[in-house]
Structures are given as structure tokens and as C-alpha cells.
Design a protein around this motif. Structure first.
Motif, short mmCIF file in Angstrom:
data_model
loop_
_atom_site.label_atom_id
_atom_site.label_comp_id
_atom_site.label_asym_id
_atom_site.label_seq_id
_atom_site.Cartn_x
_atom_site.Cartn_y
_atom_site.Cartn_z
N ALA A 181 40.14 -6.92 86.96
CA ALA A 181 39.30 -6.07 87.82
C ALA A 181 38.24 -6.87 88.55
N TYR A 182 37.71 -7.91 87.91
CA TYR A 182 36.64 -8.67 88.55
C TYR A 182 37.09 -9.38 89.82
N CYS A 183 38.38 -9.60 89.98
CA CYS A 183 38.86 -10.28 91.19
C CYS A 183 38.53 -9.46 92.44
N GLY A 184 38.74 -8.17 92.37
CA GLY A 184 38.43 -7.31 93.51
C GLY A 184 36.95 -7.13 93.74
N ASP A 185 36.17 -7.16 92.68
CA ASP A 185 34.73 -6.93 92.78
C ASP A 185 33.97 -8.18 93.20
N LEU A 186 34.57 -9.34 93.02
CA LEU A 186 33.88 -10.60 93.26
C LEU A 186 33.47 -10.76 94.72
N ASP A 187 34.31 -10.32 95.64
CA ASP A 187 33.96 -10.45 97.06
C ASP A 187 32.69 -9.68 97.39
N GLN A 188 32.55 -8.49 96.82
CA GLN A 188 31.34 -7.71 97.08
C GLN A 188 30.10 -8.41 96.52
N LEU A 189 30.23 -9.02 95.35
CA LEU A 189 29.11 -9.75 94.78
C LEU A 189 28.73 -10.93 95.68
N LYS A 190 29.73 -11.68 96.12
CA LYS A 190 29.45 -12.83 96.99
C LYS A 190 28.79 -12.39 98.29
#
Length: 140
Positions: free
Chosen positions: A34-43
Motif C-alpha cells: 500500500a505504501y507504494c501508492g501513498d509515497l508519491d503523495q508524501l514526496k
């Protein structure tokens, strides 16, 4: 009459095999954590710190951006914690230092006070970059 059934059966079986192959292939992409999809938003939210022009009047903008970072980090880091405990801890610590810096600013911050925010933002960007590198093999 029987010939169309003989021809139709292999065609139906071939379609079934192809469709199950397509389902298996599409299942591979959903097997990413799941973190793969969320990582872009964090960056993107961390990058948003650099869009703020550092000045005494920008404290509210930094606070708003910090709130966005905290929201994005929460879901990203929670799902990655068991796979990357050191990297998630580093990002969380960096977010905490940035939050402390912003919260402890005097009412009339000086240029050096604002530059402390910029420095903590750079540290956070570095921690997120290290987290990104660590997760690369799981997310590609």
C-alpha cells in the motif's frame, strides 16, 4: 449441427484461459504494498515546502504544509513500518523536528528562525529520499 459446438468449445476455453491470464497479470500490480501508492503523495507534500518563499509572514504556510505532510506520512509510514522500520522512524523523527521548529517559533520570527524551518525541511526531504530508495525494489 455438432461441428459448431466442437468449434465453439475450444474458442470458449481459449477465451477463459486468456481472461484468467489477464486477471493474474492484473493481480500482480495490485500485489504491491500500500505504501507504494501513498509515497508519491508524501514526496509531493514534502516538495511543497520548497514552494514557500521563506519570510516572517510564511509561518502559516509552513504550518499548513506540515499538516499536509503529516496526513500523507501517516498512511504511508503506517503501511511501511514493518518492512522498513529504520527508514520510517527517520522520516517520523524528521517530521517531529520540523513540527517542533515551527511550533516553537517566536511571535515575530527572525530570518534565522525561518532558515531553521528551511533546514529541517531539507532534512525531511533527505529522509524521504532515503525511504524512497529503500522501498524502490518493492514498488517498481
Amino acid at each position: 449441427m455438432r461441428k459448431p459446438i466442437k468449434i465453439l468449445l475450444p474458442v470458449l476455453l481459449a477465451g477463459l484461459v486468456l481472461s484468467s491470464g489477464a486477471l493474474a497479470t492484473s493481480g500482480c500490480s495490485s500485489s504491491k504494498p500500500a505504501y507504494c501508492g501513498d509515497l508519491d503523495q508524501l514526496k509531493q507534500s514534502v516538495k511543497g515546502l520548497t514552494d514557500i518563499s521563506p519570510s516572517a509572514g510564511s509561518v502559516a504556510a509552513y504550518q499548513d504544509q506540515l499538516n499536509e505532510i503529516q496526513d500523507n506520512a501517516g498512511k504511508t509510514l503506517d503501511s511501511a513500518r514493518s518492512d522498513f522500520p529504520e527508514e520510517t522512524d527517520a522520516v517520523e523523527s524528521s517530521i517531529g523536528r520540523l513540527a517542533d521548529t515551527i511550533e516553537n517559533l517566536p511571535k515575530s520570527p527572525s530570518t534565522s528562525d525561518i532558515l531553521m524551518i528551511v533546514g529541517e525541511g531539507a532534512s525531511l526531504a533527505s529522509a524521504v529520499q532515503q525511504f524512497t530508495q529503500a522501498t524502490k525494489s518493492a514498488c517498481d
